[in-house]
Scaffold this motif. Structure first.
Motif, short mmCIF file in Angstrom:
data_model
loop_
_atom_site.label_atom_id
_atom_site.label_comp_id
_atom_site.label_asym_id
_atom_site.label_seq_id
_atom_site.Cartn_x
_atom_site.Cartn_y
_atom_site.Cartn_z
N MET A 112 35.87 41.18 57.37
CA MET A 112 36.21 42.20 56.38
C MET A 112 35.11 42.25 55.32
N ARG A 113 34.93 43.40 54.72
CA ARG A 113 33.87 43.57 53.73
C ARG A 113 34.49 43.78 52.35
N TRP A 114 34.02 42.98 51.40
CA TRP A 114 34.56 43.05 50.04
C TRP A 114 34.28 44.40 49.41
N ASP A 115 33.12 44.99 49.73
CA ASP A 115 32.75 46.25 49.08
C ASP A 115 33.65 47.40 49.51
N THR A 116 34.29 47.27 50.69
CA THR A 116 35.18 48.35 51.14
C THR A 116 36.65 47.97 51.04
N ASP A 117 36.98 46.69 51.25
CA ASP A 117 38.38 46.27 51.29
C ASP A 117 38.82 45.47 50.07
N GLY A 118 37.88 45.03 49.26
CA GLY A 118 38.22 44.18 48.13
C GLY A 118 39.13 44.83 47.11
N ARG A 119 39.09 46.16 47.06
CA ARG A 119 39.93 46.85 46.06
C ARG A 119 41.42 46.67 46.34
N HIS A 120 41.77 46.28 47.57
CA HIS A 120 43.18 46.11 47.93
C HIS A 120 43.68 44.68 47.69
N VAL A 121 42.82 43.78 47.25
CA VAL A 121 43.20 42.38 47.10
C VAL A 121 44.03 42.20 45.83
N PRO A 122 45.26 41.69 45.95
CA PRO A 122 46.05 41.42 44.75
C PRO A 122 45.36 40.36 43.88
N HIS A 123 45.43 40.55 42.56
CA HIS A 123 44.84 39.61 41.60
C HIS A 123 43.34 39.39 41.87
N LYS A 124 42.64 40.46 42.20
CA LYS A 124 41.22 40.30 42.54
C LYS A 124 40.40 39.79 41.35
#
Length: 292
Positions: free
Chosen positions: A1-13
């Motif tokens: 998974m890529r943080w630049d595309t999927d990181g926005r969905h991470v709770p408490h990022k």
């Protein structure tokens, strides 16, 4: 998974950071007071830090929580041959890099097995452990077939993509309830949909299962000397609820302090369904150990 595309969905990022340790790049979340007792949270197969999205904020007033994505899961780099010993050593390397010695370890499902391996192998010396629906014994009727089946799927290079593609045509709430016995919230279902539809994450989960050795996990029970709390949803369809009862009996028989509590109305994802109830149980257990 890529943080630049999927990181926005991470709770408490805002808790997230990336750490290189043991030859792997890890995604780990850390929160809570610097001087609070360190509490390591280990998710199960197929999950990520998101599994503790509801529970972790309830623990941060009293604990310094450390929540990694396991190897091959979420945003953590994959580990070659992620058998129980290798995963435990890799996680120990992460803790060493973070300069953390957990006072308490909480693991869900396979995460509980990793907690047992960490402790039995002498990598950590926690004052207590908490198992949530722990996958700690060979499944009745499955024996060695469980990792064998996963390996058969894992060695097929098309299977992760095929599995991820197939989930697009199935109801994720229905799948989760059928697999786990849990009634997940809409938000949690959305997280699992994104994860299962990502072929890299699916491959990481299959790899972990394919290299798992349930006999090794079972042998680790005899090496546990710290107090253990075993919580298990009575509607669990993934790991038989009797597992935690049996492990508690074995620990008690050899003189280790162990408590087992069945949780009526909850499934394998019990901590996601009822985070407040689990937070109270963790706090009470920690107080009994003199940590709070």
């Amino acid at each position: 998974m890529r943080w630049d595309t999927d990181g926005r969905h991470v709770p408490h990022k805002e808790w997230s950071q990336f750490v290189t340790a043991g030859g792997l790049k890890w995604h780990v979340q850390i929160a809570g007071p610097q001087d609070a007792p360190p509490l390591l949270l280990i998710h199960g197969t197929g999950a990520t830090t998101h599994s503790f999205a509801g529970l972790a904020p309830l623990l941060t007033p009293h604990f310094r929580v450390i929540i990694p994505d396991l190897p091959g899961h979420g945003f953590t780099q994959k580990l070659n041959a992620p058998d129980p010993d290798n995963v435990a050593r890799a996680l120990a390397a992460l803790l060493a890099e973070l300069d953390v010695q957990p006072a308490l370890i909480l693991g869900h499902s396979v995460g509980a097995a990793i907690a047992f391996m960490l402790t039995a192998g002498g990598h950590v010396q926690p004052q207590g452990m908490i198992s949530l629906g722990g996958a700690l014994l060979p499944f009745v009727g499955m024996g060695k077939a469980f990792p064998g089946l996963a390996k058969a799927l894992f060695v097929n290079p098309f299977m992760p993509s095929l599995f991820s593609f197939s989930t697009r045509f199935q109801s994720m709430p229905d799948l989760l309830q059928r697999w786990t016995g849990s009634r997940s919230s809409r938000e949690q279902v959305a997280h699992y949909e994104r994860l299962f539809r990502n072929a890299d994450h699916t491959a990481g989960a299959l790899s972990l299962m394919a290299h798992w050795d349930l006999d090794t996990i079972e042998r680790s029970i005899a090496q546990i000397n710290c107090p253990v709390l075993l919580l298990h949803g009575e509607r669990d369809k993934t790991v038989p609820p009797s597992t935690s009862h049996t492990v508690a009996q074995r620990l008690t028989a050899r003189g280790t302090r162990a408590q087992h509590h069945g949780l009526p109305g909850l499934g394998h994802l019990a901590h996601e369904e009822a985070p407040e109830r689990h937070a109270h149980a963790v706090d009470d257990f920690a107080r009994g150990l003199g940590l709070l």
